[in-house]
Design an enzyme around this catalytic site. Sequence first.
Site, mmCIF file in Angstrom:
data_model
loop_
_atom_site.group_PDB
_atom_site.id
_atom_site.type_symbol
_atom_site.label_atom_id
_atom_site.label_comp_id
_atom_site.label_asym_id
_atom_site.label_seq_id
_atom_site.Cartn_x
_atom_site.Cartn_y
_atom_site.Cartn_z
ATOM 1 N N HIS A 1 0.843 -1.190 0.000
ATOM 2 C CA HIS A 1 0.000 0.000 0.000
ATOM 3 C C HIS A 1 0.884 1.248 0.000
ATOM 4 O O HIS A 1 2.089 1.167 0.279
ATOM 5 C CB HIS A 1 -0.885 0.045 1.245
ATOM 6 C CG HIS A 1 -1.600 -1.235 1.549
ATOM 7 N ND1 HIS A 1 -2.762 -1.613 0.925
ATOM 8 C CD2 HIS A 1 -1.298 -2.234 2.423
ATOM 9 C CE1 HIS A 1 -3.166 -2.795 1.397
ATOM 10 N NE2 HIS A 1 -2.283 -3.194 2.303
ATOM 11 N N HIS B 1 -3.802 -12.886 2.154
ATOM 12 C CA HIS B 1 -3.115 -13.194 3.409
ATOM 13 C C HIS B 1 -3.457 -14.568 3.994
ATOM 14 O O HIS B 1 -3.730 -14.704 5.191
ATOM 15 C CB HIS B 1 -3.429 -12.115 4.453
ATOM 16 C CG HIS B 1 -3.111 -10.715 4.007
ATOM 17 N ND1 HIS B 1 -2.053 -10.413 3.184
ATOM 18 C CD2 HIS B 1 -3.718 -9.533 4.296
ATOM 19 C CE1 HIS B 1 -2.025 -9.100 2.986
ATOM 20 N NE2 HIS B 1 -3.022 -8.551 3.635
ATOM 21 N N ASP C 1 2.818 -6.645 2.150
ATOM 22 C CA ASP C 1 1.810 -5.916 2.915
ATOM 23 C C ASP C 1 2.382 -4.626 3.516
ATOM 24 O O ASP C 1 1.814 -4.065 4.452
ATOM 25 C CB ASP C 1 1.183 -6.783 4.012
ATOM 26 C CG ASP C 1 -0.138 -6.226 4.530
ATOM 27 O OD1 ASP C 1 -0.826 -5.526 3.766
ATOM 28 O OD2 ASP C 1 -0.480 -6.470 5.705
#
Length: 291
Positions: free
Chosen positions: A29, A177, A244
């Site tokens: 992100h 995930h 992540d």
Amino acid sequence: MTDTPLTWNPESHATSSVLPKGATDCHCHVFGPTARFPFTDTNSYKPADAPKEALFALHDRMGIERCVIVQSAVHGYDNSVVVDAMQARPGRYLGVALAPPDMGDAALDTLAAQGFRGVRFNYMSHLAPGASDDELQALAPRLRDRGMHVQVHMEAGLIETLSPVLSNLPVTVIVDHIGRVDASEGMAQPPFQALLRLLDHPNLWCKVSGCERASRQDPPYSDSVPFARAVVERFGDRVVWGTDWPHPNYRTDPPDDGDLFDLLPHIAPDTAALKALMVDNPTRLYRFEES
């Protein structure tokens, strides 16, 4: 945002893993900078900035050449922060958007043209609820026609509940995930077995990211590795991996990304499996150009 602690570790050690050419981070992100890309007022989570420059620096240090940036809920449906990052490294960086399930065709066309390859829906208690079954069924063919997929972030306890609709969608579905399983519950736990059954359906893929979230141990998160490795061994042509970064809503201090990269040879323990995970599968799923 200067008084807000970073969610990421700026001093992560360099990985000892040797990554193949074209290695891809398929889940990360970017946050802000908020002076240019403000957070949405509807999200209570307000992390410190994690701008594209910091992400690029991590990737360059670790040997990542390509990337898929997933829009974060902190920016809501305004995907411009991801567009900005994609444009800085055109072709090598693609995206997954957040969007309302009833988004119009013209808006979906715009996302596809900008480099978004999918739309993510969250089914987590700390995030706004995702699309309903009917909404997913209506959206799926519209995404398929644009070469896009559905990405699902769900609590482990919902895998069994959501499996009937996800397995029957006429589009590729990506589970984030490792289904957010709890490694301390063991591999026989019902949520993980439900995940394996779900992945038996040919339209389902899995991101074997989030070992640090599944783990209930300190680094190197060894208790979670068997889950990721089992998925890679069984579904080796439908798995991808990601950092992540910058680790939103992580339960403790930010993980050292070097530790996460160091897990790769344990998750995919032979050369062919690692190349499939990091290069071949991302190329096919996200339609990266062959390098």
